[in-house]
Write a protein that holds these residues in place. Structure first.
Motif, PDB file in Angstrom:
ATOM      1  N   ASP B 101       0.831  -1.208   0.000  1.00 24.02           N
ATOM      2  CA  ASP B 101       0.000   0.000   0.000  1.00 24.02           C
ATOM      3  C   ASP B 101       0.863   1.254   0.000  1.00 24.02           C
ATOM      4  O   ASP B 101       0.585   2.222  -0.708  1.00 24.02           O
ATOM      5  CB  ASP B 101      -0.904   0.025   1.248  1.00 24.02           C
ATOM      6  CG  ASP B 101      -2.191  -0.763   1.039  1.00 24.02           C
ATOM      7  OD1 ASP B 101      -2.439  -1.228  -0.084  1.00 24.02           O
ATOM      8  OD2 ASP B 101      -2.943  -0.908   2.021  1.00 24.02           O
ATOM      9  N   ALA B 105       1.235   1.277  -4.491  1.00 25.69           N
ATOM     10  CA  ALA B 105      -0.182   1.514  -4.767  1.00 25.69           C
ATOM     11  C   ALA B 105      -0.424   3.007  -4.950  1.00 25.69           C
ATOM     12  O   ALA B 105      -0.946   3.680  -4.067  1.00 25.69           O
ATOM     13  CB  ALA B 105      -1.054   0.956  -3.640  1.00 25.69           C
ATOM     14  N   PRO B 106      -0.057   3.557  -6.124  1.00 21.12           N
ATOM     15  CA  PRO B 106      -0.164   4.994  -6.350  1.00 21.12           C
ATOM     16  C   PRO B 106      -1.593   5.528  -6.256  1.00 21.12           C
ATOM     17  O   PRO B 106      -1.799   6.686  -5.942  1.00 21.12           O
ATOM     18  CB  PRO B 106       0.395   5.176  -7.771  1.00 21.12           C
ATOM     19  CG  PRO B 106       0.326   3.827  -8.394  1.00 21.12           C
ATOM     20  CD  PRO B 106       0.485   2.843  -7.289  1.00 21.12           C
ATOM     21  N   ASP B 107      -2.576   4.652  -6.542  1.00 19.35           N
ATOM     22  CA  ASP B 107      -3.974   5.100  -6.502  1.00 19.35           C
ATOM     23  C   ASP B 107      -4.636   4.892  -5.154  1.00 19.35           C
ATOM     24  O   ASP B 107      -5.848   4.981  -5.039  1.00 19.35           O
ATOM     25  CB  ASP B 107      -4.798   4.365  -7.574  1.00 19.35           C
ATOM     26  CG  ASP B 107      -4.209   4.562  -8.959  1.00 19.35           C
ATOM     27  OD1 ASP B 107      -3.628   5.642  -9.203  1.00 19.35           O
ATOM     28  OD2 ASP B 107      -4.313   3.643  -9.786  1.00 19.35           O
ATOM     29  N   GLY B 108      -3.843   4.573  -4.142  1.00 18.49           N
ATOM     30  CA  GLY B 108      -4.430   4.268  -2.831  1.00 18.49           C
ATOM     31  C   GLY B 108      -4.668   2.786  -2.683  1.00 18.49           C
ATOM     32  O   GLY B 108      -4.593   2.031  -3.650  1.00 18.49           O
ATOM     33  N   PRO B 109      -4.948   2.347  -1.462  1.00 21.48           N
ATOM     34  CA  PRO B 109      -5.117   0.918  -1.194  1.00 21.48           C
ATOM     35  C   PRO B 109      -6.271   0.323  -1.992  1.00 21.48           C
ATOM     36  O   PRO B 109      -7.378   0.862  -1.959  1.00 21.48           O
ATOM     37  CB  PRO B 109      -5.424   0.863   0.308  1.00 21.48           C
ATOM     38  CG  PRO B 109      -5.505   2.256   0.795  1.00 21.48           C
ATOM     39  CD  PRO B 109      -5.060   3.174  -0.262  1.00 21.48           C
ATOM     40  N   PRO B 110      -6.007  -0.745  -2.728  1.00 24.84           N
ATOM     41  CA  PRO B 110      -7.079  -1.398  -3.485  1.00 24.84           C
ATOM     42  C   PRO B 110      -8.088  -2.086  -2.569  1.00 24.84           C
ATOM     43  O   PRO B 110      -9.257  -2.182  -2.900  1.00 24.84           O
ATOM     44  CB  PRO B 110      -6.359  -2.429  -4.342  1.00 24.84           C
ATOM     45  CG  PRO B 110      -4.900  -2.165  -4.172  1.00 24.84           C
ATOM     46  CD  PRO B 110      -4.703  -1.377  -2.945  1.00 24.84           C
ATOM     47  N   VAL B 111      -7.604  -2.562  -1.432  1.00 20.57           N
ATOM     48  CA  VAL B 111      -8.479  -3.296  -0.514  1.00 20.57           C
ATOM     49  C   VAL B 111      -8.233  -2.792   0.903  1.00 20.57           C
ATOM     50  O   VAL B 111      -7.084  -2.628   1.319  1.00 20.57           O
ATOM     51  CB  VAL B 111      -8.194  -4.814  -0.572  1.00 20.57           C
ATOM     52  CG1 VAL B 111      -9.049  -5.563   0.443  1.00 20.57           C
ATOM     53  CG2 VAL B 111      -8.426  -5.355  -1.970  1.00 20.57           C
ATOM     54  N   HIS B 112      -9.298  -2.534   1.623  1.00 20.32           N
ATOM     55  CA  HIS B 112      -9.179  -2.274   3.052  1.00 20.32           C
ATOM     56  C   HIS B 112      -9.396  -3.571   3.807  1.00 20.32           C
ATOM     57  O   HIS B 112     -10.272  -4.357   3.461  1.00 20.32           O
ATOM     58  CB  HIS B 112     -10.243  -1.265   3.508  1.00 20.32           C
ATOM     59  CG  HIS B 112     -10.030   0.108   2.972  1.00 20.32           C
ATOM     60  ND1 HIS B 112      -8.913   0.844   3.262  1.00 20.32           N
ATOM     61  CD2 HIS B 112     -10.801   0.885   2.171  1.00 20.32           C
ATOM     62  CE1 HIS B 112      -9.002   2.022   2.656  1.00 20.32           C
ATOM     63  NE2 HIS B 112     -10.122   2.066   1.966  1.00 20.32           N
TER      64      HIS B 112
END
Lengths: 151, 151
Positions: B101, B105-112
């Motif tokens: 993350d 993960a440049p676009d932010g976390p894919p999964v919380h």
DNA sequence: CCACTTGCGTCCCGAAACGGAACTCTGGTA
DNA sequence: TACCAGAGTTCCGTTTCGGGACGCAAGTGG
């Protein structure tokens, strides 16, 4: 081919694994944390072949986990040092260590990782950011985040 | 040859890596945590070849990370489920996720990964067992433990 | 009873990755 | 000038891998 597509997936677990998830890469990182910095020392301490080590070091430098620096004693040599991004892998290393100590070390922990200031042991904890509870796998559920692929 | 000697070393990092440190094994474990339990589902979701998957599953069962169980719907099928030893790998998984993350993960976390009870996020922390301080790699020093090889 | 389907693997072959020894290149040292 | 050490690179035989074809056992439909 197929495997390379994994790196494109928006998953913060598979992406690191496409870099670190082979026979040697993470072992090289482990040695870097142990202060082994020179090519021949890495090669001798791990038993990795020279060509493989050269390749793995290149990849680690490419990914910004290690940096290559000239090192002066009497002549010019090179050394590989962890970047800040590389140093951030320490919790991963100690999480693996915790698991290894618990499940693969019948004679007790071979190495203690001690807090320099107080001599206590360093351990990894999984906790909730809001309520502070210590968590296990059963307490956690995944949910889509902002970086998820749309659709 | 040489590589196999690593498993014999009294190191709680190298020993797990000789099991988990290849292209696929940890990805299989990740899918197991995501609830993927059947051979064909694992094969399709990862894109791993069938023969390789069969081999990796055998190794994970041998090492007690997964267990193979008959699964009844209308006929007999098999499913692979995490054992307690396997579930203990969750902090490793989330430590990798935290690193992914932060750095991949440049676009932010894919999964919380959320605490079921309170909805907060689960994160891994490296802390001192004695004084409770949050630690980084620079705060920690290795020292021999009881399981170290003598000499 | 027989063909068909589904899940779960195994077998085999061409391709990629690997290990190890030999070689190269650069920069001291004697 | 010869020699040595560090840091790779090249080459080649071996191992591992990917992927499609095949095998097999247990239902299902006719």
């Amino acid at each position: 081919m197929r495997y390379e597509e994994l790196i494109a997936q928006p998953c913060s677990i598979t992406r690191p694994l496409t870099v670190l998830g082979d026979r040697w890469t993470f072992l090289v990182v482990k040695q870097a944390f142990a202060g082994v910095r020179r090519f021949d020392d890495l090669q001798a301490s791990l038993g990795i072949s020279r060509s493989r080590l050269a390749d793995r070091l290149d990849r680690l430098v490419e990914h910004g986990i290690l940096r290559r620096e000239p090192y002066k004693d009497t002549r010019t040599r090179m050394e590989y040092r962890l970047t800040d991004k590389g140093l951030d892998l320490y919790p991963v290393l100690l999480a693996i260590r915790d698991w290894g100590d618990r499940h693969m070390a019948p004679d007790g922990p071979p190495v203690h990782y001690r807090h320099r200031d107080c001599g206590g042991e360093a351990h990894v904890h999984l906790a909730c950011d809001r309520c502070g509870d210590e968590l296990t796998a059963r307490d956690v559920a995944p949910a889509p985040g902002p970086g998820a692929a749309e659709g």
